[in-house]
Design a protein around this motif. Sequence first.
Motif, PDB file in Angstrom:
ATOM      1  N   ASP A   4      -7.534   8.890   5.723  1.00 11.67           N
ATOM      2  CA  ASP A   4      -8.611   9.708   6.271  1.00 11.67           C
ATOM      3  C   ASP A   4      -8.109  10.643   7.362  1.00 11.67           C
ATOM      4  OD1 ASP A   4     -10.632   8.989   4.697  1.00 11.67           O
ATOM      5  OD2 ASP A   4     -11.367   7.374   5.972  1.00 11.67           O
ATOM      6  N   ALA A   8      -8.213  14.545   7.358  1.00  7.02           N
ATOM      7  CA  ALA A   8      -8.948  15.243   8.417  1.00  7.02           C
ATOM      8  C   ALA A   8      -8.076  16.331   9.011  1.00  7.02           C
ATOM      9  CB  ALA A   8      -9.362  14.257   9.498  1.00  7.02           C
ATOM     10  N   GLU A   9      -6.812  16.008   9.214  1.00  7.33           N
ATOM     11  CA  GLU A   9      -5.913  16.975   9.829  1.00  7.33           C
ATOM     12  C   GLU A   9      -5.749  18.198   8.927  1.00  7.33           C
ATOM     13  OE1 GLU A   9      -1.606  16.477  11.796  1.00  7.33           O
ATOM     14  OE2 GLU A   9      -2.906  14.728  11.676  1.00  7.33           O
ATOM     15  N   ALA A  12      -9.001  20.191   8.879  1.00  3.81           N
ATOM     16  CA  ALA A  12      -9.279  20.858  10.145  1.00  3.81           C
ATOM     17  C   ALA A  12      -8.388  22.084  10.325  1.00  3.81           C
ATOM     18  CB  ALA A  12      -9.082  19.892  11.304  1.00  3.81           C
ATOM     19  N   ASP A  13      -7.145  21.949   9.886  1.00  5.61           N
ATOM     20  CA  ASP A  13      -6.243  23.089  10.035  1.00  5.61           C
ATOM     21  C   ASP A  13      -6.598  24.206   9.070  1.00  5.61           C
ATOM     22  OD1 ASP A  13      -4.947  21.830  11.969  1.00  5.61           O
ATOM     23  OD2 ASP A  13      -3.338  21.028  10.724  1.00  5.61           O
ATOM     24  N   VAL A  15      -9.524  25.114   8.058  1.00  3.23           N
ATOM     25  CA  VAL A  15     -10.792  25.795   8.280  1.00  3.23           C
ATOM     26  C   VAL A  15     -10.557  27.112   9.007  1.00  3.23           C
ATOM     27  CG1 VAL A  15     -12.998  25.658   9.462  1.00  3.23           C
ATOM     28  CG2 VAL A  15     -12.069  23.639   8.350  1.00  3.23           C
ATOM     29  N   PRO A  16     -11.002  28.226   8.418  1.00  2.61           N
ATOM     30  CA  PRO A  16     -10.767  29.504   9.094  1.00  2.61           C
ATOM     31  C   PRO A  16     -11.613  29.647  10.365  1.00  2.61           C
ATOM     32  CG  PRO A  16     -12.022  29.806   7.051  1.00  2.61           C
ATOM     33  CD  PRO A  16     -11.661  28.364   7.130  1.00  2.61           C
ATOM     34  N   THR A  19     -15.385  30.245  10.073  1.00  2.00           N
ATOM     35  CA  THR A  19     -16.242  29.108   9.790  1.00  2.00           C
ATOM     36  C   THR A  19     -16.463  28.272  11.044  1.00  2.00           C
ATOM     37  OG1 THR A  19     -15.163  29.138   7.632  1.00  2.00           O
ATOM     38  CG2 THR A  19     -16.604  27.276   8.101  1.00  2.00           C
ATOM     39  N   CYS A  20     -15.412  28.117  11.846  1.00  6.58           N
ATOM     40  CA  CYS A  20     -15.561  27.387  13.109  1.00  6.58           C
ATOM     41  C   CYS A  20     -16.582  28.094  14.003  1.00  6.58           C
ATOM     42  CB  CYS A  20     -14.232  27.293  13.848  1.00  6.58           C
ATOM     43  SG  CYS A  20     -13.044  26.241  13.032  1.00  6.58           S
ATOM     44  N   GLN A  23     -20.075  27.410  12.850  1.00  2.00           N
ATOM     45  CA  GLN A  23     -20.491  26.072  13.281  1.00  2.00           C
ATOM     46  C   GLN A  23     -20.853  26.080  14.766  1.00  2.00           C
ATOM     47  OE1 GLN A  23     -19.638  22.075  12.360  1.00  2.00           O
ATOM     48  NE2 GLN A  23     -21.187  22.314  13.907  1.00  2.00           N
ATOM     49  N   LEU A 176     -20.576  13.089  18.707  1.00  4.82           N
ATOM     50  CA  LEU A 176     -19.482  13.671  17.922  1.00  4.82           C
ATOM     51  C   LEU A 176     -18.136  13.038  18.242  1.00  4.82           C
ATOM     52  CD1 LEU A 176     -20.484  17.414  18.295  1.00  4.82           C
ATOM     53  CD2 LEU A 176     -20.864  15.954  16.320  1.00  4.82           C
ATOM     54  N   ARG A 177     -17.959  12.625  19.498  1.00  2.00           N
ATOM     55  CA  ARG A 177     -16.733  11.913  19.880  1.00  2.00           C
ATOM     56  C   ARG A 177     -17.156  10.663  20.630  1.00  2.00           C
ATOM     57  NH1 ARG A 177     -14.927  17.042  22.484  1.00  2.00           N
ATOM     58  NH2 ARG A 177     -13.994  18.307  20.855  1.00  2.00           N
ATOM     59  N   ARG A 195     -19.547   7.167  17.827  1.00  2.00           N
ATOM     60  CA  ARG A 195     -19.441   8.378  17.009  1.00  2.00           C
ATOM     61  C   ARG A 195     -20.322   8.303  15.775  1.00  2.00           C
ATOM     62  NH1 ARG A 195     -16.059  11.965  14.758  1.00  2.00           N
ATOM     63  NH2 ARG A 195     -15.327  10.629  13.112  1.00  2.00           N
TER      64      ARG A 195
ATOM     65  N   GLY B  38     -19.009  34.204   7.663  1.00  9.32           N
ATOM     66  CA  GLY B  38     -18.796  32.777   7.907  1.00  9.32           C
ATOM     67  C   GLY B  38     -17.524  32.262   7.256  1.00  9.32           C
ATOM     68  N   PHE B  99     -19.373   8.865   8.722  1.00 10.03           N
ATOM     69  CA  PHE B  99     -19.068  10.062   9.491  1.00 10.03           C
ATOM     70  C   PHE B  99     -17.597  10.391   9.275  1.00 10.03           C
ATOM     71  CE2 PHE B  99     -19.540  12.472  13.635  1.00 10.03           C
ATOM     72  CZ  PHE B  99     -20.489  13.329  13.114  1.00 10.03           C
ATOM     73  N   PRO B 101     -13.747  11.475   9.617  1.00 11.23           N
ATOM     74  CA  PRO B 101     -12.831  11.163  10.713  1.00 11.23           C
ATOM     75  C   PRO B 101     -12.604  12.362  11.622  1.00 11.23           C
ATOM     76  CG  PRO B 101     -11.651  11.293   8.629  1.00 11.23           C
ATOM     77  CD  PRO B 101     -13.100  11.399   8.303  1.00 11.23           C
ATOM     78  N   SER B 104      -7.424  15.106  14.450  1.00 17.10           N
ATOM     79  CA  SER B 104      -6.601  14.514  15.495  1.00 17.10           C
ATOM     80  C   SER B 104      -6.226  15.518  16.576  1.00 17.10           C
ATOM     81  CB  SER B 104      -5.337  13.922  14.871  1.00 17.10           C
ATOM     82  OG  SER B 104      -4.706  14.928  14.103  1.00 17.10           O
ATOM     83  N   LEU B 108     -12.860  21.455  17.514  1.00 20.68           N
ATOM     84  CA  LEU B 108     -14.303  21.345  17.374  1.00 20.68           C
ATOM     85  C   LEU B 108     -14.691  20.339  16.289  1.00 20.68           C
ATOM     86  CD1 LEU B 108     -16.892  23.241  18.126  1.00 20.68           C
ATOM     87  CD2 LEU B 108     -16.353  24.230  15.922  1.00 20.68           C
ATOM     88  N   PRO B 109     -15.413  19.271  16.625  1.00 18.54           N
ATOM     89  CA  PRO B 109     -15.815  18.333  15.588  1.00 18.54           C
ATOM     90  C   PRO B 109     -16.943  18.936  14.738  1.00 18.54           C
ATOM     91  CG  PRO B 109     -16.097  17.418  17.801  1.00 18.54           C
ATOM     92  CD  PRO B 109     -15.890  18.877  17.956  1.00 18.54           C
ATOM     93  N   PHE B 110     -16.818  18.816  13.447  1.00 12.51           N
ATOM     94  CA  PHE B 110     -17.854  19.347  12.555  1.00 12.51           C
ATOM     95  C   PHE B 110     -18.985  18.329  12.406  1.00 12.51           C
ATOM     96  CE2 PHE B 110     -15.160  22.700  12.009  1.00 12.51           C
ATOM     97  CZ  PHE B 110     -15.603  23.607  11.064  1.00 12.51           C
ATOM     98  N   PHE B 114     -22.400  21.294   8.158  1.00 17.13           N
ATOM     99  CA  PHE B 114     -21.092  21.797   7.734  1.00 17.13           C
ATOM    100  C   PHE B 114     -20.186  20.724   7.147  1.00 17.13           C
ATOM    101  CE2 PHE B 114     -22.741  24.715  10.874  1.00 17.13           C
ATOM    102  CZ  PHE B 114     -22.637  25.905  10.184  1.00 17.13           C
TER     103      PHE B 114
END
Lengths: 218, 242
Positions: A4, A8-9, A12-13, A15-16, A19-20, A23, A176-177, A195, B38, B99, B101, B104, B108-110, B114
Motif C-alpha cells: 500500500d 501510495a507513493e 502521489a508522485d 498526480v499532476p 489535480t492537487c 483538491q 486526514l493525518r 485517520r 483539473g 482509507f 494510505p 509518505s 497533501l492528503p487526498f 478525489f
Amino acid sequence: MDIDDILAEVTADAVPQETCDLQELTRAWVTERVAPEILPYPDALMERVLERIRKQIELVEDQTGNMDPKTNFKLIVIQTELERFKFLVRSFLRARIAKLDKHPLHIFESHTNDPTLLSPSEHQYLTQHQALLSQHYHSSFLSQFPDALQRLDDTTGGMSMIDKPDEDTAVFCRVLREVGVVSVEGTDRVFEMKRGDVWVVRWSAIRQRVLLGDIELI
Amino acid sequence: MALPLPPGLTPPEIAFLCEMELVTVISRQRLEGLELLGGPLPPLSPPQRTPLPLWLAFLLKRQRRANILPPPWLSPHSLTAILDHETKHDDAFSPPPRFYPLPSNNTLPFSPPFLSSSTADAAPDALPYHWLELGEMLLEAAADDFEEPDNVRKLLRGLREARMAKLRKGVEVLDAGGGVRMNGVGGMEVGEGRAFVGGVIDGLRKIAASREQQKKDRDREERENGYPGTADDYDENEMDMQ
C-alpha cells in the motif's frame, strides 16, 4: 513498508499539480462554507488557479470560430469544466464576503494581527465598505446621540460591541493525518481522532489542526 | 454579492462535489486527450476503460459517446449484503471503504471526492462517502448501464431509510461537549443532519455555558498553581452521577 505504501507513493508522485490544486481549492471552498470564521486567504493557490482560468478563457475565445465538429466537442468539454471552476472560485469568494459583512470589525482586528488573513482586494472592500457604513450611520442618526454613545466598536464596561463568530460551533470533520488525542476545553471530553474518522466536534477544538491540513471540514 | 446561504453545504453543492468523483467510462468513440484545468484528460479509445470525473462521464453519456460502468458496490448483490449489515448492527453505520494510505512524502492528503471509491476497481463491500448522491445520479442519467436498475433503486432506498433511522437515533448520545464519532456517514447525510445535530450540540452548550466557564476558570487556576486537579475532578464527577 507494505504494498500500500509503495502504491501510495507512486500515485502521489504521479498526480499532476493541477489535480492537487483542484483538491486544495475544493477543500478550501468546503471549509469556508462550513467553518464559523474566516480562514487565511490561500494566496499562491488562487494565483495559480486564476491564471489557468484566464488562459483557458483565452483558448476558448481563440477557438470559438472553429466549426469543425471534433474541435467543437472539445470546446464543450473545456467550457463545461471552466464553468465548474468559475463556480468554485466565485462561491468561495462570496462565502468570504458574507463573513466580512457579518463580522467586519472583528475581522478587521484579526487582519491587523495577521495580514495573511485577507487578500488585498478583500481588505480594500472591508475598509471602504465599513467607512461608507459608518459615515452613513453618522449622518443619519449617530450624530444626534451623546458623544459617548457614538462609537460602533465600544468595548468598555465589560461588553464588547464587536460581534464575533461563535468559535465553539459544532462542525463535521474528517481526519486526514493521525492527530492523536483531542480535548475540548471546559468539558471533560477527551477523545482520540484516528485517520479516516468522521467526527462532530467544536470548531475551536480542531481549528489549528484544520489550518495545518491534518483535519478537513465536511 | 455576498453568498446568502447559511453555513453548511446545500444539497446542490453536495451534488456538485459528488460530480468530481471518478467513475469508469467505456468510450464508444475515439477522443483526443485534452488539457483541462483539473489536470490532463487522457485520450479515449474504445473499448478501453478510463476513470473520468462524473460530470464528464455524464456529458459523454448524454451525447451517446460512452457508457458508464457502475462501481461494484452499486450492484444488487453488494447492496443486499451492506443493507443486511446495516440492519443487524443498529449502533453504527456500515464501515466506509478503507482509507487510502498516506503518501509518505507528506504531501497533501487526498480525500473524497478525489479517491477512486466509485470506479470499477473500487471495494465492493463498502459504501463510499458520496454513495447516495452518486447512486441516484447514475440511476437517473445512466439507468441503461445497470443490469437491474429497479432493484438497485429499491435497495438504495432501503439503505437510506435504515441509515436515516440511525442518524436520528444517534441524537440521544449528543451532549454539549460534542465529540461524536460518525464513521461511515455519507455526504448527503451530513448535509441533512448538520442543522439538527449541530443545533442540538450548540443548544446544549449554551445551556451549560456557565458551568463550563467555571470549569475553564478552575482549570486555568490549577494550571497556574501547578496543582493537579484530578482527584477533585473525580469527586465532582461522582457527585454529578448521583
